[in-house]
Design an enzyme around this catalytic site. Structure first.
Site, PDB file in Angstrom:
ATOM      1  N   LYS A 208       0.421  -1.488  -0.219  1.00 59.43           N
ATOM      2  CA  LYS A 208       0.347  -0.316   0.117  1.00 59.43           C
ATOM      3  C   LYS A 208       1.211   1.505   0.452  1.00 59.43           C
ATOM      4  O   LYS A 208       0.242   2.206  -0.487  1.00 59.43           O
ATOM      5  CB  LYS A 208      -0.739  -0.162   0.965  1.00 59.43           C
ATOM      6  N   LEU A 254       0.126  11.576 -14.898  1.00 63.61           N
ATOM      7  CA  LEU A 254       1.313  11.955 -15.445  1.00 63.61           C
ATOM      8  C   LEU A 254      -0.299  13.891 -16.302  1.00 63.61           C
ATOM      9  O   LEU A 254       0.026  14.236 -17.376  1.00 63.61           O
ATOM     10  CB  LEU A 254       1.047  12.165 -17.357  1.00 63.61           C
ATOM     11  N   HIS A 255      -1.149  14.549 -15.400  1.00 62.36           N
ATOM     12  CA  HIS A 255      -1.436  15.657 -15.719  1.00 62.36           C
ATOM     13  C   HIS A 255      -1.152  16.296 -14.379  1.00 62.36           C
ATOM     14  O   HIS A 255      -0.916  16.788 -13.199  1.00 62.36           O
ATOM     15  CB  HIS A 255      -2.785  15.308 -15.454  1.00 62.36           C
ATOM     16  N   CYS A 264      -3.868  10.748   1.607  1.00 66.88           N
ATOM     17  CA  CYS A 264      -3.566   9.497   1.631  1.00 66.88           C
ATOM     18  C   CYS A 264      -1.881  10.095   1.133  1.00 66.88           C
ATOM     19  O   CYS A 264      -0.905   9.596   2.147  1.00 66.88           O
ATOM     20  CB  CYS A 264      -4.209   8.636   0.328  1.00 66.88           C
ATOM     21  N   LYS A 267       0.237  11.873   3.075  1.00 66.25           N
ATOM     22  CA  LYS A 267       0.328  11.146   4.611  1.00 66.25           C
ATOM     23  C   LYS A 267       1.667   9.892   4.915  1.00 66.25           C
ATOM     24  O   LYS A 267       2.268   9.525   5.328  1.00 66.25           O
ATOM     25  CB  LYS A 267      -1.129  10.781   5.926  1.00 66.25           C
TER      26      LYS A 267
END
Length: 436
Positions: A208, A254-255, A264, A267
């Site tokens: 994760k 890729l923006h 997420c 942190k």
């Protein structure tokens, strides 16, 4: 299968509801009585498209219940998911705060009856499951249980689709018994040929963090390349298309934009860096991504300032979008939290609109921010419009109406939603990210 879900935050509520949709008997537990009362009344505490309908359906069909009492859920459960928060430590050192995880484990232990698998669903550092097992064993030496890791990969705004049609399911186990139970829970996905990746507990916990760190690196990379594009006169949109067609790279993430945010990436990258430091290792690429992300937000402040002639003092700035991404009301670590106060401090007036995030935004942004009922009201009499979050309703704005509302036709597109040539033809002074 009877399942207890500890925590009704974003992960717990979505996971519990989707498991009920599979046909399992799910009881969601939370200590906050007001939240449970609201859930029983069909009021969803977060915005996630389609979640309210799915909750109502499964409650009506008797597969989903809500309670504040562990005794109402855990004793009969064959699987107990822990889905409580793991925020950054209050010390500000980047470590994950695992106090809620450990408290849940301690409270679950006396309620266990018969063989039970306790499953860490929250994002936790390597070694957490072993600590959960120790805490449960000390609190209830007679308990018959295993602990497993089952990390979530849910994107806010697309969480139901991500759960029901995932790329893969990761389960970290150290016994055949617990693996069989987890496979049974996810059997509806297995029948759809969803890959189930079974690993050691430590590997699952690290998967994760590694996934989120890689995506954060990818975002920071394209943001740095966008700066290079501006310097040399290249177009980052065409560049991203050119490299994204390479199967080894891929087009997702890729923006370029004002930097990553949310619950997420900020942190988890910090928590991963602290974890590897404990083992005497380093992640210099991830460290650089964190630094680039912070610098990107500062660059956006300068971009807005430059577009307004070098000073925002006394200017009215319309901001379209406040949440860290569309289709969520989540303001945690949103770029707006860093960018807007910097503009306010230098004398700007901020008038903002967000389709779902304004109530949450009031908790995070200074009192000086004004909130408008729609995008055009935000732009009325403003010296510039800043597109901060690419909500669908901002993708096809009435440009003539927008230009009439603005005092100056300055459009600062931090998400590259609009084409520069089209904006110029419509009479705007257009500023994008990584574009001429």
């Amino acid at each position: 299968m009877k399942i207890a879900m500890i925590g009704t935050g974003y992960v717990g509520l979505v996971t519990g509801t989707c498991l009920a949709e599979f046909g399992h008997d799910v009881v969601c537990v939370d200590k906050i009585e007001e939240k449970i009362v609201r859930l029983r009344q069909g009021q969803i505490p977060i915005y996630e498209p389609g979640l309210d309908v799915m909750v109502a359906k499964n409650v009506a069909e008797g597969r989903l219940r809500f309670t504040t009492k562990l005794d109402d859920a855990v004793p009969e459960a064959e699987a107990v998911f822990i889905a409580v928060g793991t925020p950054s430590s209050r010390r500000g050192d980047g470590y994950a705060d695992l106090s809620y995880i450990y408290a849940a484990a301690k409270e679950i232990a006396p309620c266990l009856r018969g063989y039970t698998v306790i499953i860490d669903k929250s994002t936790v550092p390597v070694g957490t499951a072993r600590q959960v097992a120790r805490i449960v064993r000390e609190a209830n030496p007679q308990a018959d249980f295993d602990v497993a890791s089952n990390p979530e990969f849910l994107r806010e705004g697309a969480a139901i689709a991500d759960f029901m049609r995932p790329d893969r399911v990761v389960i970290g186990v150290d016994s055949e018994r617990s693996e069989l139970l987890l496979r049974e829970i996810y059997k509806p996905l297995y029948l759809r040929e969803t890959p189930i990746v079974s690993t050691s507990i430590e590997t699952a916990e690290l998967i994760k963090y590694a996934a989120n760190a890689f995506l954060a690196v990818k975002i920071s990379f394209i943001n740095e390349i966008a700066s290079v594009c501006e310097a040399v006169g290249a177009d980052v949109a065409a560049l991203a298309k050119g490299i994204g067609m390479d199967g080894r790279i891929g087009s997702k993430f890729l923006h370029p934009g004002p930097g990553y945010g949310g619950s997420c990436f900020p942190k988890d990258t910090l928590a991963l860096m602290r974890l590897v430091q404990e083992y005497g290792e380093s992640l210099r690429i991830v460290e650089a991504a964190v630094e680039v992300n912070a610098a990107q937000k500062a660059r956006m402040v300068k971009k807005i300032r430059d577009a307004m002639g070098g000073s925002e003092a006394g200017k009215v700035i319309a901001v379209l979008g406040l949440t860290f991404k569309p289709e969520t009301d989540d303001m945690r670590d949103a770029p707006a939290i860093s960018i807007l106060p910097a503009l306010l401090e230098k004398g700007a007036t901020i008038r903002a609109h967000d389709p779902k995030g304004m109530e949450e935004a009031r908790k995070y942004l200074p009192e000086g921010v004004d909130y408008a009922e729609n995008a055009y009201a935000a732009c009325e009499g403003a010296d510039a419009a800043v597109l901060m979050t690419e909500w669908n309703q901002y993708r096809a704005l009435d440009l003539e109406r927008l230009k009439k509302a603005l005092r100056q036709p300055v459009f600062i597109d931090l998400r590259n939603v609009y084409e520069p040539a089209a904006m110029k033809a419509a009479g705007f002074r257009y500023v994008g990210v990584g574009r001429k």
